[in-house]
Write a protein that holds these residues in place. Sequence first.
Motif, mmCIF file in Angstrom:
data_model
loop_
_atom_site.group_PDB
_atom_site.id
_atom_site.type_symbol
_atom_site.label_atom_id
_atom_site.label_comp_id
_atom_site.label_asym_id
_atom_site.label_seq_id
_atom_site.Cartn_x
_atom_site.Cartn_y
_atom_site.Cartn_z
ATOM 1 N N PRO A 180 16.825 -16.306 11.564
ATOM 2 C CA PRO A 180 15.876 -16.442 12.709
ATOM 3 C C PRO A 180 14.847 -15.540 12.601
ATOM 4 N N HIS A 181 13.602 -15.933 13.216
ATOM 5 C CA HIS A 181 12.591 -14.987 13.354
ATOM 6 C C HIS A 181 12.342 -14.914 14.964
ATOM 7 N N GLY A 182 11.583 -14.000 15.337
ATOM 8 C CA GLY A 182 11.333 -13.802 16.711
ATOM 9 C C GLY A 182 12.376 -12.945 17.466
ATOM 10 N N LEU A 183 12.837 -13.355 18.701
ATOM 11 C CA LEU A 183 13.744 -12.644 19.383
ATOM 12 C C LEU A 183 15.081 -12.274 18.568
ATOM 13 N N GLY A 184 15.700 -11.361 18.732
ATOM 14 C CA GLY A 184 16.950 -10.893 17.878
ATOM 15 C C GLY A 184 16.872 -10.975 16.309
ATOM 16 N N THR A 185 15.815 -10.527 15.868
ATOM 17 C CA THR A 185 15.861 -10.632 14.316
ATOM 18 C C THR A 185 16.193 -9.295 13.646
ATOM 19 N N GLY A 186 16.757 -8.546 14.336
ATOM 20 C CA GLY A 186 17.503 -7.346 13.810
ATOM 21 C C GLY A 186 16.354 -6.263 13.533
ATOM 22 N N PRO A 187 16.771 -5.524 12.542
ATOM 23 C CA PRO A 187 16.020 -4.362 12.472
ATOM 24 C C PRO A 187 14.555 -4.435 12.095
ATOM 25 N N GLN A 188 13.511 -3.781 12.731
ATOM 26 C CA GLN A 188 12.303 -3.795 12.521
ATOM 27 C C GLN A 188 12.043 -2.501 11.853
ATOM 28 N N GLU A 189 11.250 -2.338 10.804
ATOM 29 C CA GLU A 189 10.877 -1.311 10.343
ATOM 30 C C GLU A 189 9.490 -0.843 10.561
ATOM 31 N N ASP A 190 9.562 0.446 11.091
ATOM 32 C CA ASP A 190 8.267 0.844 11.563
ATOM 33 C C ASP A 190 7.688 2.066 10.333
ATOM 34 N N PHE A 191 6.638 1.912 9.781
ATOM 35 C CA PHE A 191 6.318 2.916 8.800
ATOM 36 C C PHE A 191 4.928 3.630 9.148
ATOM 37 N N LEU A 192 5.044 4.978 8.926
ATOM 38 C CA LEU A 192 3.963 5.758 9.302
ATOM 39 C C LEU A 192 3.605 6.601 8.085
ATOM 40 N N GLY A 193 2.512 6.818 7.622
ATOM 41 C CA GLY A 193 2.295 7.727 6.568
ATOM 42 C C GLY A 193 0.703 8.147 6.500
ATOM 43 N N PHE A 194 0.414 9.498 6.049
ATOM 44 C CA PHE A 194 -0.706 9.708 5.660
ATOM 45 C C PHE A 194 -0.810 10.824 4.557
ATOM 46 N N SER A 195 -1.904 10.892 4.117
ATOM 47 C CA SER A 195 -2.047 11.584 3.025
ATOM 48 C C SER A 195 -3.553 12.467 3.257
ATOM 49 N N ILE A 196 -3.862 13.661 2.928
ATOM 50 C CA ILE A 196 -4.787 14.479 2.972
ATOM 51 C C ILE A 196 -5.480 15.007 1.608
ATOM 52 N N SER A 197 -6.397 14.714 1.227
ATOM 53 C CA SER A 197 -7.077 15.195 -0.098
ATOM 54 C C SER A 197 -7.644 16.607 0.409
ATOM 55 N N LEU A 198 -7.148 17.706 -0.450
ATOM 56 C CA LEU A 198 -7.904 18.994 -0.169
ATOM 57 C C LEU A 198 -8.502 19.515 -1.492
ATOM 58 N N GLY A 199 -9.250 18.584 -2.072
ATOM 59 C CA GLY A 199 -10.290 18.776 -2.975
ATOM 60 C C GLY A 199 -10.006 17.880 -3.952
ATOM 61 N N LYS A 200 -10.599 18.021 -5.374
ATOM 62 C CA LYS A 200 -10.393 16.931 -6.363
ATOM 63 C C LYS A 200 -9.100 17.605 -7.243
ATOM 64 N N GLY A 201 -8.126 16.394 -7.302
ATOM 65 C CA GLY A 201 -6.900 16.511 -8.037
ATOM 66 C C GLY A 201 -5.913 17.440 -7.185
ATOM 67 N N THR A 202 -5.992 17.338 -5.875
ATOM 68 C CA THR A 202 -4.859 17.921 -4.752
ATOM 69 C C THR A 202 -4.794 17.094 -3.721
ATOM 70 N N GLU A 203 -3.699 16.752 -3.214
ATOM 71 C CA GLU A 203 -3.569 15.993 -2.130
ATOM 72 C C GLU A 203 -1.983 16.206 -1.765
ATOM 73 N N PHE A 204 -1.965 16.078 -0.421
ATOM 74 C CA PHE A 204 -0.851 16.429 0.218
ATOM 75 C C PHE A 204 -0.130 15.112 1.196
ATOM 76 N N PHE A 205 0.891 14.551 1.022
ATOM 77 C CA PHE A 205 1.380 13.405 1.774
ATOM 78 C C PHE A 205 2.455 13.484 2.502
ATOM 79 N N VAL A 206 2.771 12.538 3.491
ATOM 80 C CA VAL A 206 3.794 12.345 4.326
ATOM 81 C C VAL A 206 4.045 10.943 4.697
ATOM 82 N N PHE A 207 5.265 10.491 4.464
ATOM 83 C CA PHE A 207 5.508 8.976 4.727
ATOM 84 C C PHE A 207 6.787 9.138 5.416
ATOM 85 N N ARG A 208 6.991 8.179 6.432
ATOM 86 C CA ARG A 208 7.949 8.066 7.303
ATOM 87 C C ARG A 208 8.249 6.433 7.394
#
Length: 941
Positions: A70-98
């Motif tokens: 079933p969809h809607g109410l009682g559909t079990g685990p909802q997965e919340d996804f949060l992420g960001f990445s920061i470019s610190l210049g050409k060729g350098t990137e920091f990332f976090v995903f949850r």
Amino acid sequence: MKASFDYSAQRTVFLLSPLSGIVPDSERVTRNGKRLRRGQDYAVDYEGGILQLFAPLKEGEELRVEYEVPHGLGTGPQEDFLGFSISLGKGTEFFVFRSAESVQMTPTTPLMPNDHTVAGLRLSGSGESWDYSFIFGGSVNVFPPGKNERIPGPNRITDIAAVTAPDGVYIVFSHLRGISVFHEGVFSAYREGRRVRDLLYMPEEGVLLLAEGGTVTVVDLSRSFPFDWRESYTELHLYREGLGGSGEGALGREALALAADGTWVYVATERGVIRLPRADLRFLPEIAADEERWRAWKKKFLVIWLALPAEETPTALVATAEGLYLGTDRGLYLYHNGTWESVAGITGPVHALLYLREPIPDFAAGLYAATSAGVVAVRDGTGEIVEGGREALSLAVVGNTLYYGTENGLYGPEGGPLFGITAPVTALEGEGAILWVGSEATGTEGGKPTTISLWEVDLSRGAVTEYPATVNRVLPTDPGRFRDIPPEGNTDRGVLAQFTWSEHWKGGNLRWYVRTSTPGYEPIDRPSPGDNHNVGFSLSQELEGLSLSLQGSVGMRELFSHPITNVQGSLSLAWSPGPAFDLQISPRIRGLGTPNLKPETSYALGFAWTNPEREPGKGLLRKLTLRLAGGMKGEVAGSGGTVKLQAVMGPFGPLTLGIQGQRPFLFGGEPRGRESVSADLSGDLSFTGIKGRFGWREDWSRDLGPFVAGGWRFSRKVSYVLKFDPIDWGDWEFRPSLSLAFDMSPAEARFSFKGSPSLRYSSGEKSGRLTLGFELICRYVSRTGALAYSASLTPRWALQLPSLLRLELSASLDGELLVRPGVPKPRARASLKKISCALTPLIWEGLEPRMVLTYTPGKLGFSLPRTPFQLGGATLEVDSRFTWILSHGDVEGEVKLRSASLPLGEDWSLNLEGGYLLLIRGKTPKQGVFLRGNLLLSFSF
């Protein structure tokens, strides 16, 4: 949403969708290709998403289950996804995903919600002929798969009954996983996977009633070994029956308590009390054998006869001369003069009820209740504690003595614990001078119950016999109740590092890499690399008519526990001076430096030739392909593979002949596998001016090996697909579409005739189309000599009126006629599978909502699939669907509204999604709203 799985294992309980449940009546269960019947071959808990087979799978058997989630109410685990990445210049990137699961935890939820975080740093650079990348990351995974199972609750004996059959006395123990039956010194398990709450033995009728889940099961005790015969069980499905005849809603999802007087049998569920005629129970198998009589009986008696006191859950039930007593989780009630009356002095949960018809020493005749305050006697509508100081869980009278069970063991008038029984005693039963004692599972290993015991106490001799779980066939855990586990010890942590260097030149490139990961590192939504450490390279070069690929790697696994080194490589060559040759060799050495050293090599050698002469008559052979593939493991005697040959010849007039064959081989032994030869004659033919595509295929195959049936198997398939030119009459166009096919095998012969002719009308912007899809099939089954005729029809009609509407109608019907030798009356079946109507108004500019009304047997659905529209300067999309389960009266649906990216400024944007959820079961509606969004900020340093 539809889901399916295939399983092969020796087990009976399968968790299909424990968090979201299953749409009622949506499951299709097959065992080795044979359709199983609910109630006879399996049971399903729709709310818990659990499938229970009545007979366990055997070695090599396959179970396939298709079901809707079933969809809607009682559909079990909802997965919340949060992420960001920061470019610190050409060729350098920091990332976090949850990624985190949002689950409404209940006692029946079997898994802890997963919380997974990955963070890292990525460096990269490039030059004219080279590039590199470096990644360093870490992960913290709380409750990953395999470490997220909650601790199951303890199983417990819920009731005990001593019953009599022609072959002697049986002692029946009910519990939360079925029943265990003791007879002639041996325990046997039955009704596995079912939560049996109560037993009711009726010796005059010779039946035993089981309150098991959403079913009351009547066991016929009139034959020897009654529990071993499927015919002994007659099931009254409460939840599956849906609305009761009284219109008071569903009968309940679980039968909780049983009782009987001289006329009626009473069944207490969470919805109310059902009343069944006692005189009919002995004859239920005969009533159930007559479908029309069985339907009328259920309609009359499977109804809610008596509503419960408000907000009460039944725990015990007993019928007396004073009336019907109902024990609940809050107290004790008496149904008298048409109303429920609360018994004063009893406020806690009532675990058991016992009615003494004759007085015994220290205890007068009357009703006694096992409660949280102890043993309570009911006198004149008031409870009086007669054995206090500890919670009483069960009651029984043997001889002139009243015994009761507690959390600390077995007690009597002299106190306790008696007979050395100190486990929680949850059920008691007297049989002559014997007292049978059932308990709750105890003994914890990491908090998990590990053992459950039964006792036989001979009061005349003071002898006690304990039957542990290894003997009594009762599993110690309750699969329907769980409690949390701590994150300590159930969290994986790890790191990964990878460096890659690549060089490029004309026609080739070289790449080498170093990769290492610790045991606890796990990326999000991808398989874990595990404890793995590798160094490798790949080289490729393209020359004129020749290509070369060389790869190699050295890796170590289980570095932190039991190091194992593997070395592997591969060489690929392809040469095409005219004919094409290819060679692939892949050597591997596993377990280098260990006693389990395993050298292996796989290889493949191929040859392909195509006749360059395209004109007919210039060469009979058009195409030839030969391929040899296999492997070597250790000694030559363990080496083998498969030879495949394919040839295309012709044309022979308009036809082309294709021949294929394959055979396995094994050096120094008998090959295993399938040997096959097939011939395929195909091409365009014309009969009496009608063109079509003709095909004729012959197949021969046999299985090779020491334990397979010998002999060749033959099959044939002949088909002819007719090709018609469209026929035009002004604005009308008719397109015929027909095909014929004949299939023959040792098992059956089959002839089919199908088509989908269409009639189309087009005038300016107005258009319409009528399509009539059909298929006629005749099957002859060789083993039985049966003939089966089947037909399916799928008409479709579409109409479009510009600036007004677009209308689509479709249906699906099928039928079958089965004629069996020796059976004078053929069996016929016809069914309507689906009707659908889709209406799209075209009266609004930029808005075309497509409204779909669908009927399938037992369901009526309405949906408004993803419909975009403009609101101001924003683009929004609405998506909705509602389903009405006709048999139960349940309604479930949702309305979703989502937006495209909304710019909030130079660097900010917003995405929103919201919705309304509705679920109606019986008379209880559940509603909900949700809103979620993504806020995106773009910036650089």
